[in-house]
Motif scaffolding. Structure first.
Motif, PDB file in Angstrom:
ATOM      1  N   VAL A 210       0.844  -1.191   0.000  1.00 46.97           N
ATOM      2  CA  VAL A 210       0.000   0.000   0.000  1.00 46.97           C
ATOM      3  C   VAL A 210       0.883   1.246   0.000  1.00 46.97           C
ATOM      4  N   ALA A 211       0.323   2.345  -0.492  1.00 48.18           N
ATOM      5  CA  ALA A 211       1.040   3.620  -0.545  1.00 48.18           C
ATOM      6  C   ALA A 211       0.215   4.677   0.176  1.00 48.18           C
ATOM      7  N   ASP A 212       0.907   5.709   0.698  1.00 52.10           N
ATOM      8  CA  ASP A 212       0.206   6.809   1.352  1.00 52.10           C
ATOM      9  C   ASP A 212       0.260   8.060   0.478  1.00 52.10           C
ATOM     10  N   LEU A 213      -0.441   9.098   0.916  1.00 56.28           N
ATOM     11  CA  LEU A 213      -0.499  10.321   0.122  1.00 56.28           C
ATOM     12  C   LEU A 213       0.864  11.001   0.021  1.00 56.28           C
ATOM     13  N   ALA A 214       1.705  10.821   1.023  1.00 58.92           N
ATOM     14  CA  ALA A 214       3.044  11.418   0.959  1.00 58.92           C
ATOM     15  C   ALA A 214       3.827  10.852  -0.224  1.00 58.92           C
TER      16      ALA A 214
ATOM     17  N   ILE B  49      -4.892   9.107  -5.526  1.00 58.60           N
ATOM     18  CA  ILE B  49      -3.917  10.143  -5.860  1.00 58.60           C
ATOM     19  C   ILE B  49      -4.622  11.459  -6.178  1.00 58.60           C
ATOM     20  N   LEU B  50      -5.881  11.387  -6.618  1.00 57.68           N
ATOM     21  CA  LEU B  50      -6.625  12.585  -6.980  1.00 57.68           C
ATOM     22  C   LEU B  50      -7.037  13.399  -5.761  1.00 57.68           C
ATOM     23  N   GLN B  51      -6.833  12.865  -4.545  1.00 62.35           N
ATOM     24  CA  GLN B  51      -7.097  13.629  -3.336  1.00 62.35           C
ATOM     25  C   GLN B  51      -6.125  14.793  -3.178  1.00 62.35           C
ATOM     26  N   ILE B  52      -4.961  14.688  -3.773  1.00 64.54           N
ATOM     27  CA  ILE B  52      -3.952  15.724  -3.629  1.00 64.54           C
ATOM     28  C   ILE B  52      -4.369  16.942  -4.459  1.00 64.54           C
ATOM     29  N   PRO B  53      -4.385  18.134  -3.879  1.00 64.35           N
ATOM     30  CA  PRO B  53      -4.802  19.327  -4.633  1.00 64.35           C
ATOM     31  C   PRO B  53      -4.013  19.480  -5.928  1.00 64.35           C
ATOM     32  N   GLY B  54      -4.727  19.697  -7.018  1.00 64.97           N
ATOM     33  CA  GLY B  54      -4.098  19.883  -8.315  1.00 64.97           C
ATOM     34  C   GLY B  54      -3.698  18.612  -9.020  1.00 64.97           C
ATOM     35  N   ALA B  55      -3.958  17.456  -8.414  1.00 62.30           N
ATOM     36  CA  ALA B  55      -3.511  16.191  -9.009  1.00 62.30           C
ATOM     37  C   ALA B  55      -4.169  15.928 -10.360  1.00 62.30           C
ATOM     38  N   SER B  56      -5.395  16.366 -10.543  1.00 64.07           N
ATOM     39  CA  SER B  56      -6.092  16.102 -11.812  1.00 64.07           C
ATOM     40  C   SER B  56      -5.418  16.781 -13.002  1.00 64.07           C
ATOM     41  N   GLU B  57      -4.553  17.738 -12.729  1.00 71.24           N
ATOM     42  CA  GLU B  57      -3.804  18.367 -13.818  1.00 71.24           C
ATOM     43  C   GLU B  57      -2.687  17.458 -14.317  1.00 71.24           C
TER      44      GLU B  57
ATOM     45  N   CYS C 291      -6.991   0.127   7.273  1.00 74.10           N
ATOM     46  CA  CYS C 291      -6.358   0.831   6.159  1.00 74.10           C
ATOM     47  C   CYS C 291      -7.421   1.260   5.148  1.00 74.10           C
ATOM     48  N   GLU C 292      -7.424   2.541   4.805  1.00 71.76           N
ATOM     49  CA  GLU C 292      -8.321   3.090   3.782  1.00 71.76           C
ATOM     50  C   GLU C 292      -7.446   3.592   2.638  1.00 71.76           C
ATOM     51  N   PRO C 293      -7.223   2.786   1.614  1.00 72.97           N
ATOM     52  CA  PRO C 293      -6.335   3.203   0.526  1.00 72.97           C
ATOM     53  C   PRO C 293      -6.762   4.530  -0.081  1.00 72.97           C
TER      54      PRO C 293
END
Length: 413
Positions: free
Chosen positions: A195-199, A234-242, A229-231
């Motif tokens: 699993v990966a985290d937002l960092a 990546i789109l949670q990160i601000p601006g990620a959709s760009e 664990c709640e996977p």
């Protein structure tokens, strides 16, 4: 094209198979299927822990939506003749509910015949022959196969246990970052269950922005985290959709593998490219299946008491891992997915040579009837491991562990 003399003096073509087919995936999956047939023919009771196909049905609400929609007379036109927007709206609503991500269903989501459909075609939509993409090793086989279909070069990123099965982003040469069209990631990971985290995703996005690389994240196992664990998306990160797109699938999380429905969300240009390509390939997902998908997503949003699929696989994980360890096969408990990624047990041939993942899988199946997938099926870095799918009942998993234990003891020097 090679030819030979045919009937009535005509020249008959002999090449009826593309060389590209040999690049589409590991032959080990076909070998495992053949081993299984041979073992069944010998009379063995087969416990198939190979393919990650859910053994449970969708919920009654999902099945009801599918059956009722199938009886409607207006459900049998080409799906493309309709907007398909209701499912995309439901997907956008679910992304907001689950991850807090706001998406435009009209421009930032495309419906797919399962996420594998999108993964298979993404490189064709985004790249030209001769382009390059960064792929994980080990990795789900369609990742490399999709590049082969598109004539795109794959640069492999090793995922190793000492790094938590995460790619070393700084070890990727700057020239590879500069050349890559996209980097493909998959967390929770198949086959590794890492699993990966937002960092981590923030570091990936930072690298990708600096080098102009699209981040493609395969989040097929978002609802299958264990131990709280709640996977994340990546789109949670601000601006990620760009800079990123993300694949979602209803196959595993909602027991809808046979329905073939999923979606891609994120960067509008990339989503539009895949939508345009698929408009020339198929006519979309059968409308009753889209109705079932809407029901599944709405139920997940509205029924707080409904358990996630991960709860079932967490119980199965506990049973299998405990049983394997008791039988002498040290296996760590994964944090997510429906798989156990198991290092080969400490067994040797009488010659002292270690077993390969292919050999142990074949011999164990012959002796016990238990099917697992050799790690090398997922890439060179998978050697030394096997993937075990948690797709049988707890009792059958206990039975499988007992048979494996007898096999290990019988072959341990």
């Amino acid at each position: 094209m090679e030819e030979r003399e045919g009937v009535n003096g005509r020249m008959a073509k002999t090449k009826l198979r593309s060389e590209r087919l040999s690049l589409l995936g590991s032959s080990i999956f076909a070998e495992v299927a053949a081993w299984k047939l041979e073992a069944a023919a010998s009379g063995l009771d087969i416990i198939d822990l190979g393919i990650g196909s859910p053994d449970q049905p969708p919920t009654p609400a999902v099945r009801k939506a599918l059956s009722e929609a199938s009886l409607r007379e207006d459900m049998y036109a080409y799906p493309a003749t309709k907007s398909g927007l209701p499912f995309r709206q439901a997907a956008a609503d679910w992304m907001k509910h689950r991850f807090g991500v706001t998406l435009d269903p009209a421009s930032e989501i495309v419906t797919l015949l399962g996420s594998q459909d999108g993964l298979a075609h993404l490189a064709m939509a985004l790249c030209d022959p001769g382009d390059m993409a960064l792929l994980p090793n080990p990795g789900y086989p369609i990742y490399a196969a999709s590049l082969a279909l598109a004539g795109v070069e794959g640069r492999l990123m090793p995922l190793r246990e000492e790094n938590g099965f995460m790619p070393d982003l700084d070890a990727i040469a700057d020239e590879d970052w500069d050349r890559a069209s996209f980097i493909l990631l998959n967390y929770p990971n198949n086959p590794l269950s890492a699993v990966a985290d937002l960092a981590f995703f923030e570091r990936v996005l930072d690298k990708a922005r600096r080098h102009g690389v699209l981040v493609v994240h395969d989040l097929a196992y978002s609802e299958m985290g264990f131990d709280g664990c709640e996977p994340p998306s990546i789109l949670q990160i601000p601006g990620a959709s760009e800079q990123a797109v993300e694949f979602h699938s209803l196959s595993k999380s909602f027991n809808m593998a046979g329905c073939r429905i999923g979606f891609l969300a994120g960067n509008e240009t990339a989503v539009s490219a895949l939508r345009e390509l698929k408009a020339n390939i198929d006519y979309g997902v059968f409308d009753p299946v889209q109705e079932a998908g809407i029901a599944a997503l709405r139920e997940a949003m509205n029924d707080a008491a409904a358990p996630k699929a991960g709860k079932l696989y967490e119980r199965r994980r506990d049973v299998l891992v405990e049983a394997l360890n008791a039988e002498g096969w040290p296996v760590a408990a994964p944090k997510a997915t429906m798989f156990v990624w198991a290092p080969l047990p400490p067994m040797l041939w009488s010659t002292g040579e270690p077993w390969s993942s292919r050999l142990i899988s074949q011999e164990m199946l012959k002796a016990t009837g238990v099917v697992v997938v050799p790690g090398e099926a997922f890439g060179s870095e998978g050697e030394g491991y096997v993937r075990i799918a948690l797709v049988e009942s707890e009792e059958r998993l206990k039975e499988a562990a007992g048979r494996i234990g007898s096999f290990i003891r019988g072959n341990h020097e």
